[in-house]
Design a protein around this motif. Structure first.
Motif, PDB file in Angstrom:
ATOM      1  N   LYS A 211      41.039  24.647  59.754  1.00  0.00           N
ATOM      2  CA  LYS A 211      41.087  24.872  58.308  1.00  0.00           C
ATOM      3  C   LYS A 211      39.721  25.253  57.759  1.00  0.00           C
ATOM      4  O   LYS A 211      39.561  26.278  57.098  1.00  0.00           O
ATOM      5  CB  LYS A 211      41.639  23.635  57.598  1.00  0.00           C
ATOM      6  CG  LYS A 211      43.127  23.400  57.846  1.00  0.00           C
ATOM      7  CD  LYS A 211      43.614  22.192  57.067  1.00  0.00           C
ATOM      8  CE  LYS A 211      45.106  21.966  57.296  1.00  0.00           C
ATOM      9  NZ  LYS A 211      45.598  20.791  56.537  1.00  0.00           N
ATOM     10  N   PHE A 383      38.519  29.062  45.821  1.00  0.00           N
ATOM     11  CA  PHE A 383      39.599  28.073  45.823  1.00  0.00           C
ATOM     12  C   PHE A 383      39.937  27.635  47.249  1.00  0.00           C
ATOM     13  O   PHE A 383      40.279  26.474  47.502  1.00  0.00           O
ATOM     14  CB  PHE A 383      40.845  28.638  45.141  1.00  0.00           C
ATOM     15  CG  PHE A 383      40.762  28.631  43.641  1.00  0.00           C
ATOM     16  CD1 PHE A 383      40.762  27.432  42.928  1.00  0.00           C
ATOM     17  CD2 PHE A 383      40.663  29.820  42.930  1.00  0.00           C
ATOM     18  CE1 PHE A 383      40.676  27.413  41.545  1.00  0.00           C
ATOM     19  CE2 PHE A 383      40.572  29.811  41.539  1.00  0.00           C
ATOM     20  CZ  PHE A 383      40.570  28.614  40.850  1.00  0.00           C
ATOM     21  N   LYS A 387      39.788  23.827  48.775  1.00  0.00           N
ATOM     22  CA  LYS A 387      40.975  23.189  49.346  1.00  0.00           C
ATOM     23  C   LYS A 387      40.809  22.842  50.825  1.00  0.00           C
ATOM     24  O   LYS A 387      41.262  21.784  51.281  1.00  0.00           O
ATOM     25  CB  LYS A 387      42.195  24.115  49.171  1.00  0.00           C
ATOM     26  CG  LYS A 387      43.512  23.494  49.618  1.00  0.00           C
ATOM     27  CD  LYS A 387      44.671  24.383  49.275  1.00  0.00           C
ATOM     28  CE  LYS A 387      46.003  23.775  49.721  1.00  0.00           C
ATOM     29  NZ  LYS A 387      46.295  22.490  49.066  1.00  0.00           N
ATOM     30  N   LYS A 390      37.111  20.022  53.905  1.00  0.00           N
ATOM     31  CA  LYS A 390      37.223  18.584  53.629  1.00  0.00           C
ATOM     32  C   LYS A 390      36.015  17.858  54.221  1.00  0.00           C
ATOM     33  O   LYS A 390      35.875  17.755  55.447  1.00  0.00           O
ATOM     34  CB  LYS A 390      38.517  18.028  54.237  1.00  0.00           C
ATOM     35  CG  LYS A 390      39.795  18.723  53.765  1.00  0.00           C
ATOM     36  CD  LYS A 390      40.067  18.455  52.288  1.00  0.00           C
ATOM     37  CE  LYS A 390      41.426  19.041  51.879  1.00  0.00           C
ATOM     38  NZ  LYS A 390      41.702  18.818  50.442  1.00  0.00           N
TER      39      LYS A 390
END
Length: 402
Positions: A211, A383, A387, A390
């Motif tokens: 991610k 964005f 998101k 992390k």
């Protein structure tokens, strides 16, 4: 001397590409080619690098960083000689120039991306020194971008094809520095994984960290795409709209790049592995990039405003580049570090390859919609960072590596 020697690689490889940007309008006239064809002199270099960078990253993990860097610098040297002699002696040199540029791109594939994991290897127990050195490396990269239009314009003023030969000279200097002053630390004497096992580990890395890696890769593509697209565009309009040519054009092109260089240096010294700050800088940089890039087409006929806007853009891009380097280098296991960082470098070259040819196609009729689209894309990436990056998950991985 070790850090200076390592820093010579991004400096040389950046000069190898960026130095030719102010020369492209001259080359178009001398070789009788279109703007799109001249843009391919940048793109051919980048495409070769895109394809071969992952291979070089894998080999550097298996065989050692220095054993890959040195032959690739010789390949970059050879490519410069081929392009230079073709321009000098051949009546229709364009195809041979492209061949020389492809060889240079292959050389870049085995040199520039391996710098990042090499720094991680050298300072693996000192995250602050790693961040600081990566800031110096990225500053060297951006310093090359600052100097390249000035050097390229100055050398081309003597003879238009001299920049090709000068790339070979710079590659030779980097070869000597790396050979004598970079002492790669000895490994742990473990037998390297076989290809199947290695690929399985890399797959696991992308599965676990995919991610935030995806976000970092996309940001690298975006930054290089906007940067090289804007540089190509500036090189064209400074001559066609503002009648600024030669060395004077090189100095004007260097102004936004100087701000990029300063921003990169200061950011590299500031972050020191602080993940929360890294994420904050990524978001702020994307907001500023998106807000500034949309105005470039609207202020193209007002030189001062154009330089202000592109300098603000340079500051934003300069801030995000060492951040992206650091987050990858410090949060990937050493065994996969060379390969993962090489994928990242390959992604950056996608932006370098795409920027100039796309700008050559859109700048006549679709310039403003294109830059507005870039601004929207930057906001979407912001964005995505918010998101997908992390901090808690990345810190957990970092602790496992430590």
């Amino acid at each position: 001397m070790c850090i200076i020697s390592i820093s010579s690689i991004p400096l040389v490889m950046t000069l190898g590409n960026s130095m030719l940007i102010p020369v492209l309008p001259i080359l178009e006239k001398k070789v009788d080619i279109s703007s799109f064809q001249s843009s391919m002199i940048i793109t051919s270099y980048s495409i070769a690098a895109i394809i071969l960078i992952p291979v070089a990253g894998y080999l550097s993990d298996r065989l050692g960083r220095k054993k890959i860097i040195l032959p690739c610098l010789l390949l970059a040297l050879l490519g410069g000689l081929i392009a230079g002699f073709a321009s000098w002696k051949m009546e229709n040199p364009y195809t041979t120039i492209i061949i020389g540029r492809i060889l240079q791109g292959m050389g870049a594939a085995g040199a520039m991306p391996i710098v990042l994991p090499l720094v991680g290897d050298l300072f693996k127990d000192d995250s602050e020194k790693t961040s600081s050195t990566l800031g110096i490396i990225e500053t060297s990269n951006t310093l090359g971008k600052v100097l390249s239009p000035i050097i390229g314009s100055a050398i081309a003023a003597i003879l238009w094809f001299f920049p090709f030969f000068s790339i070979s000279i710079f590659s030779a200097i980097a070869f000597v520095l790396i050979f004598f002053f970079v002492k790669v630390p000895k490994g742990d004497n473990e037998e390297p994984d076989k290809i199947k096992e290695f690929l399985s580990k890399v797959k696991e890395t992308f599965k676990a960290e995919g991610k935030w890696l995806t976000s970092v890769f996309l940001n690298g593509i975006f930054a290089m795409f906007v940067l090289f697209g804007v540089l190509f565009y500036l090189s064209e309009i400074l001559e066609k709209i503002h009648d600024i040519k030669g060395v004077k054009k090189g100095f004007v092109l260097a102004i936004p790049l100087l701000f990029l260089c300063i921003s990169s240096f200061l950011t590299g010294r500031k972050i020191e592995g602080k993940l929360k700050m890294i994420k904050r800088i990524m978001i702020i940089s994307l907001i500023i990039s998106s807000a500034s890039v949309v105005f470039i087409g609207f202020v193209k006929e007002q030189l001062i405003l154009l330089l202000i806007v592109t300098s603000i853009l340079g500051i934003a891009i300069g801030a995000i580049l060492p951040v992206l380097d650091t987050i990858i280098t410090e949060n990937i296991k050493k065994e996969e570090r060379g390969t993962i960082s090489s994928f990242y470098s390959s992604a950056r070259f996608i932006g370098v390859a795409a920027g100039p040819p796309i700008l050559s196609l859109v700048m006549k009729n679709y310039l403003n919609p294109f830059y507005i689209g870039c601004g929207i894309l930057g906001i979407l990436l912001m964005f995505l960072v918010f998101k997908l990056v992390k901090i808690d998950e990345i810190e957990k991985t970092e602790n496992e590596i430590a």
